[in-house]
Write an enzyme that holds these catalytic residues in place. Sequence first.
Site, short mmCIF file in Angstrom:
data_model
loop_
_atom_site.label_atom_id
_atom_site.label_comp_id
_atom_site.label_asym_id
_atom_site.label_seq_id
_atom_site.Cartn_x
_atom_site.Cartn_y
_atom_site.Cartn_z
N ASP A 90 1.89 3.95 2.83
CA ASP A 90 0.85 4.82 2.26
C ASP A 90 1.45 6.01 1.50
O ASP A 90 1.59 5.95 0.28
CB ASP A 90 -0.12 5.27 3.36
CG ASP A 90 -1.50 5.62 2.86
OD1 ASP A 90 -1.76 5.45 1.66
OD2 ASP A 90 -2.33 6.08 3.68
N ASP A 91 1.77 7.09 2.20
CA ASP A 91 2.32 8.31 1.59
C ASP A 91 3.50 8.77 2.45
O ASP A 91 3.40 9.78 3.17
CB ASP A 91 1.25 9.40 1.52
CG ASP A 91 0.03 8.95 0.74
OD1 ASP A 91 0.12 8.92 -0.50
OD2 ASP A 91 -0.98 8.60 1.37
N HIS A 125 -9.66 1.31 -1.17
CA HIS A 125 -9.51 1.87 0.17
C HIS A 125 -10.91 1.81 0.80
O HIS A 125 -11.89 2.26 0.19
CB HIS A 125 -9.08 3.34 0.10
CG HIS A 125 -7.63 3.55 -0.21
ND1 HIS A 125 -7.01 3.00 -1.30
CD2 HIS A 125 -6.68 4.28 0.44
CE1 HIS A 125 -5.74 3.38 -1.30
NE2 HIS A 125 -5.51 4.15 -0.26
N HIS A 135 0.87 -1.20 0.00
CA HIS A 135 0.00 0.00 0.00
C HIS A 135 0.89 1.23 0.00
O HIS A 135 1.37 1.68 1.04
CB HIS A 135 -0.92 -0.03 1.23
CG HIS A 135 -1.93 1.07 1.27
ND1 HIS A 135 -3.12 0.98 1.98
CD2 HIS A 135 -1.95 2.31 0.70
CE1 HIS A 135 -3.80 2.11 1.85
NE2 HIS A 135 -3.10 2.94 1.08
N GLU A 193 -11.11 3.47 6.15
CA GLU A 193 -10.07 4.37 6.68
C GLU A 193 -10.81 5.44 7.49
O GLU A 193 -10.63 5.54 8.70
CB GLU A 193 -9.25 4.98 5.54
CG GLU A 193 -8.14 5.92 6.00
CD GLU A 193 -7.41 6.59 4.83
OE1 GLU A 193 -7.98 6.67 3.71
OE2 GLU A 193 -6.26 7.06 5.03
N HIS A 210 1.32 4.95 -2.36
CA HIS A 210 0.95 5.85 -3.48
C HIS A 210 2.23 6.51 -3.95
O HIS A 210 2.87 7.23 -3.17
CB HIS A 210 -0.05 6.90 -3.00
CG HIS A 210 -1.30 6.31 -2.42
ND1 HIS A 210 -2.43 6.11 -3.16
CD2 HIS A 210 -1.56 5.84 -1.18
CE1 HIS A 210 -3.36 5.55 -2.39
NE2 HIS A 210 -2.85 5.38 -1.19
N1 ADE Z 1 -4.53 8.89 -1.63
C1 ADE Z 1 -3.28 8.85 -1.17
N2 ADE Z 1 -3.27 8.40 0.09
C2 ADE Z 1 -4.54 8.12 0.42
C3 ADE Z 1 -5.17 7.63 1.59
N3 ADE Z 1 -4.51 7.30 2.69
N4 ADE Z 1 -6.51 7.49 1.58
C4 ADE Z 1 -7.20 7.83 0.49
N5 ADE Z 1 -6.66 8.30 -0.62
C5 ADE Z 1 -5.33 8.45 -0.66
ZN ZN Z 2 -3.67 4.82 0.61
#
Ligand code: ADE
Ligand code: ZN
Length: 344
Positions: free
Chosen positions: A279-280, A198, A18, A201, A20
């Site tokens: 994630d990011d 997703h 996971h 969350e 991005h």
């Molecule tokens: N796009 C990038 N990170 C995300 C996340 N954690 N939840 C939803 N969209 C995303």
């Molecule tokens: Zn994500």
Amino acid sequence: MSISLSDFVHGLPKAELHLHIEGTLEPELMFELAARNGVRLPYADIEAVRRAYDFSNLQEFLDLYYAGAQVLQTQRDFHDLAMAYFRRLHADGGVHAEIFFDPQTHTERGIPFAVVVEGLLSAIAEAQATLGLSCGLILSFLRHLSEEHAFATWREAEPWLDAFVGVGLDSSEVGHPPSKFARVFEEARQRGLKVLAHAGEEGPPAYVREALDVLHVDRIDHGNRALEDAELTARLVREGMTLTVCPLSNLKLCVVSDLRDHPMKKMLALGLSATINSDDPAYFGGYLLDNYVATARAVGLSREDLIQLARNSFTGSFLPHGEIDRRLAQIDAYAAQHPHGWEA
Ligand code: ADE
Ligand code: ZN
């Protein structure tokens, strides 16, 4: 010889499921690409960018994430972005990744689909050749945009469908349930692509159910809020559904208020096929290894928990079965070499 927790996790073969790619844009690279492409950034310097990364929910993050992506313009930019991530994954002891990209973030501002994909694919080839990493690419639809927009993107993707392992669904969750995209996901499944969303969350357990029942997902991204529903949780365990959980993301986006309250330990105890992911990472303060180590410290993950998480990262991957078995055997061998784990 005793090793630290970080060394133990570093040596453990593991996959990231996971991630991005746009979320790996570090402020340094953001400034470099802004200069290269003549883009004006609304920040005085790198420190000002980092100070802005203080979010109280998903949307506050997404607003900065989409703004940051504006500096990505050429094939070389996408290549450089992805290579920086692959080098980091390799340094963390990661051996495989399945990464999301958001084509609509780029095509919306006039960057051709081909520029984005070809830049990413050339980096994947280079990472394989120079770092020995394997990587699958997942086309992710932005759920705040319309189904029609997703279909237009799907049609643009046609020449590259063989290059993708799956399609995903991300962006603002609440108000945009999985069922909004039932038809485009059905087409993707018919074309043999894996399907992810997703869910849970910020959205309710009902969105996780929709992802399962309407989209027929192969994995759930996040899934934290499924735990509010005991019957749903039992189903996820029964079906062996992989959850790609992102602890430092959950902390930064206030899905949990303290990492010590993170449900990862509970997820494993319940028998959920949870994995740890970043994630990011450029926005949330930690890559794959940091996520493992910080979570292990905060909730007290054991040697067995960490081995299980590494196993889950391969059993939940879209690698060929033979490759999964090979990685699991490597984990077994590593576990046998470290019968006592690490030194506290
Ligand atoms: N796009 C990038 N990170 C995300 C996340 N954690 N939840 C939803 N969209 C995303
Ligand atoms: Zn994500």
